[in-house]
Design an enzyme around this catalytic site. Structure first.
Site, mmCIF file in Angstrom:
data_model
loop_
_atom_site.group_PDB
_atom_site.id
_atom_site.type_symbol
_atom_site.label_atom_id
_atom_site.label_comp_id
_atom_site.label_asym_id
_atom_site.label_seq_id
_atom_site.Cartn_x
_atom_site.Cartn_y
_atom_site.Cartn_z
ATOM 1 N N GLY A 180 1.067 1.889 -5.790
ATOM 2 C CA GLY A 180 1.607 2.321 -7.072
ATOM 3 C C GLY A 180 2.323 1.223 -7.829
ATOM 4 O O GLY A 180 2.040 0.964 -9.004
ATOM 5 N N ASP B 202 0.530 -8.515 8.938
ATOM 6 C CA ASP B 202 1.938 -8.243 9.227
ATOM 7 C C ASP B 202 2.742 -9.317 8.496
ATOM 8 O O ASP B 202 2.543 -10.514 8.727
ATOM 9 C CB ASP B 202 2.176 -8.323 10.740
ATOM 10 C CG ASP B 202 3.605 -7.951 11.140
ATOM 11 O OD1 ASP B 202 4.551 -8.241 10.365
ATOM 12 O OD2 ASP B 202 3.785 -7.393 12.232
ATOM 13 N N CYS C 189 13.420 3.571 -1.179
ATOM 14 C CA CYS C 189 13.555 4.901 -1.768
ATOM 15 C C CYS C 189 14.583 5.694 -0.965
ATOM 16 O O CYS C 189 14.425 6.886 -0.725
ATOM 17 C CB CYS C 189 12.215 5.629 -1.835
ATOM 18 S SG CYS C 189 11.360 5.796 -0.262
ATOM 19 N N ASP D 23 9.261 -3.829 -1.007
ATOM 20 C CA ASP D 23 9.570 -2.398 -1.068
ATOM 21 C C ASP D 23 9.533 -1.917 0.374
ATOM 22 O O ASP D 23 8.510 -1.482 0.876
ATOM 23 C CB ASP D 23 8.525 -1.686 -1.935
ATOM 24 C CG ASP D 23 8.938 -0.261 -2.269
ATOM 25 O OD1 ASP D 23 10.143 0.015 -2.295
ATOM 26 O OD2 ASP D 23 8.047 0.565 -2.502
ATOM 27 N N ALA E 242 0.824 -1.210 0.000
ATOM 28 C CA ALA E 242 0.000 0.000 0.000
ATOM 29 C C ALA E 242 0.862 1.266 0.000
ATOM 30 O O ALA E 242 1.966 1.257 0.550
ATOM 31 C CB ALA E 242 -0.917 -0.017 1.218
ATOM 32 N N PRO E 243 0.358 2.339 -0.650
ATOM 33 C CA PRO E 243 -0.979 2.496 -1.246
ATOM 34 C C PRO E 243 -1.137 1.952 -2.654
ATOM 35 O O PRO E 243 -2.192 2.132 -3.256
ATOM 36 C CB PRO E 243 -1.179 4.013 -1.234
ATOM 37 C CG PRO E 243 0.184 4.559 -1.371
ATOM 38 C CD PRO E 243 1.092 3.613 -0.633
#
Length: 553
Positions: A369, A416, A487, A434, A366-367
């Site tokens: 992309g 989880d 990121c 990610d 989530a969210p």
């Protein structure tokens, strides 16, 4: 952690508890400030959060919700600049933890009405409605004032007769000064207009004496600027002194400056900070699943007169430096024509390389992309399980998947990951983790993030990243692929986490990414790295790991 921009973030607002006594005392709370995380300068100040009724935003973060009360309608004040009034109130809410720096929202006029309501509730009067030009100014002023906060506060303190005056300043008064300083120094607006408008805002929203103070300090600034002599520190002395000076000049926490100077060298660290302080660019990814092409998107942007460039790295992407508000107002995002996604995130999907017929697990989805992009690459053939611990953000993912016509491919799972991998025996062809990270690669887009990160956060994040990597690896079938991405541009969250994982898991080996992304993004170790300076996009990392078919435990 999903690395793309979620427009749902900017719909999250906070209005403090109104039981805090006087008109602005109850709005702004006690004059208590904490030192900004990781900074040693006396100009760093952040108000403590107010208590209030707890709720959740679309991304699951807590906000303060005003208790029900009889709504009062105030008279419209036509003399006060609407973009400055909205900017001042939004800056207050950002520091109190209840808003984001970006005003862009897919909620359209409703979001703008919310902004005006906050002005009325906070300042006690209304201004005229925001026009398109005002919206752009609010985005520029708020984002800029947040990015340059340390720099602006140093100048304000230098010109307001000392640290005590600065420390005792009411929060709203400080925001008005930050706006004025930013408009004069960074936006180059006519000084006489900036002084006049901000003085008027201070007098109307606070009292005449506050306006006189704003007038005196801003006029001092104008004189210093005309003489080309701003009271900024010199980069000299030992390493600590130089780091403090650079942190003030380039408006970053001291710990970040020291870390980057040590790993990159001072020259490269300064380049990185300059990038972080630039106005962010955005990318649009066209929705191929609905039958649109990039040529269709380009034609639409031309008709809207939105400046753009096609991506040289990804066939589905178009770069925008300006014009996002126009894209939102045209309904392109709401209708699923395209989505906002940075090229760096798109290249992570290229590293995963989804193929029709495959089963994929997105572990911190989530969210949504990357999940939605991967699902579109499956072309309705295959399955994608989107796992996330945040139920509210998963709802956003489900809504997005419907808009983009991939809801038949994606199954959202609220769990989880560390428990999910124990309780479920499923194995996938490919698994994407990610991971939650510091976000040090996206500081240009997330103007407020630099002030919300501490050096101590990295230790906790690394432990979590290791735990999630171990868990994600259990979901990969023999011969399958595990992709770890962040990121962040910090090696401790990237290369070092992969190296530690490979020592614990001999059944995995690096699968070099040179077949999936352009050569300029491939590191010596075979990993994917996007560099903000080199590639003019968000900083990100991805490692592609393959699980052995025959490894014996």
């Amino acid at each position: 952690m999903e690395g793309t921009l979620s427009l749902s973030y900017v719909s999250s607002y906070c209005f403090p508890n109104p039981n805090h006594c006087t008109r602005w005392g109850r709005i702004f709370g006690p004059r208590a400030f904490d030192s900004m995380a990781g900074a040693s300068s006396s100009t760093d100040r952040t108000p403590k959060l107010h208590s209030g009724t707890s709720s959740n935003t679309a991304d699951g973060s807590p906000v303060c919700v005003p208790p029900s009360s009889r709504k009062r309608t105030h008279k419209v004040n036509t003399e006060v600049s609407p973009h400055r009034a909205v900017s001042a109130v939004r800056l207050l809410r950002i520091e109190q933890g209840g808003a984001f720096a970006d005003l862009l929202s897919d909620k359209g006029r409703k979001a703008l009405k919310n902004e005006m309501d906050y002005v009325e509730r906070t300042l006690g009067f209304r201004t005229r409605d925001l026009e398109d030009r005002d919206v752009r100014l609010v985005s520029d002023v708020v984002g800029g004032a947040v990015r340059w906060r340390r720099y602006l506060d140093h100048l304000i303190m230098s010109l307001c007769n000392g640290e005590k005056t600065f420390r005792d300043m009411e929060p709203l008064l400080l925001q008005i000064l930050r706006i004025g300083f930013f408009e004069i120094i960074k936006l180059g607006m006519p000084p006489y207009a900036v002084v006049d408008e901000n003085v008027r805002l201070a007098k109307v929203s606070l009292r005449p004496g506050a306006g006189n103070m704003v007038n005196g300090i801003l006029r001092k600034l104008v004189l210093h600027k005309e003489k080309n002599f701003l009271p900024l520190p010199k980069v000299e002395g030992d390493e600590r002194a130089q780091a403090r000076a650079l942190a003030t000049i380039h408006s970053h926490p001291v710990w970040m400056v020291r870390r980057w100077t040590k790993s990159l060298g001072q020259e490269e660290a300064v380049k990185l900070m300059n990038w972080n302080n630039t106005d962010p660019s955005f990318c649009l990814r066209v929705n191929l699943q609905k039958g649109y092409t990039r040529a269709d998107l380009v034609m639409m942007l031309k008709d809207m007169k939105v400046p753009h460039k096609v991506s040289v790295y990804l066939d589905d992407f178009v770069r925008l430096q300006t014009g996002m508000q126009a894209v939102i107002q045209a309904g392109l995002l709401k209708d699923g024509f395209c989505s906002v996604q940075d090229e760096s995130a798109g290249l992570v999907v290229s590293v995963v390389d989804p193929q029709p017929g495959e089963t994929i697990i997105d572990c911190c989805a989530a969210p949504g992309g990357k999940a939605v992009f991967m699902a579109s690459r499956l072309r309705t053939q295959g399955r994608l399980w989107a796992v996330d611990i945040n139920k509210a953000r998963l709802r956003v993912l489900k809504e997005t998947s419907k808009i983009h016509n991939v809801d038949t491919v994606i199954t959202a799972i609220h769990a989880d990951l560390r428990l999910f991998c124990v309780n479920h025996l499923m194995k996938a062809d490919k698994v994407l983790l990610d991971a939650p990270c510091s976000g040090l690669g996206v500081l240009s887009k997330r103007a407020d993030l630099r002030w919300n990160r501490r050096l101590e956060d990295l230790g906790q994040l690394k432990q979590l990243q290791d735990e999630l990597l171990d868990s994600a690896s259990r979901l990969v079938k023999p011969g399958g692929i595990l992709v770890y991405s962040t990121c962040s541009i910090d090696p401790e969250e990237n290369e070092e986490r992969v190296a530690a994982f490979l020592l614990r898991h001999r059944e995995f080996a690096v699968d070099p990414v040179h077949r999936f992304v352009p050569a300029g993004f491939v590191s010596a170790n075979g990993f994917y790295n996007s560099d903000p300076i080199k590639h003019s996009m968000d900083g990100s990392f991805a490692a592609r790991l393959i699980r052995s078919v025959s490894y014996s435990f």
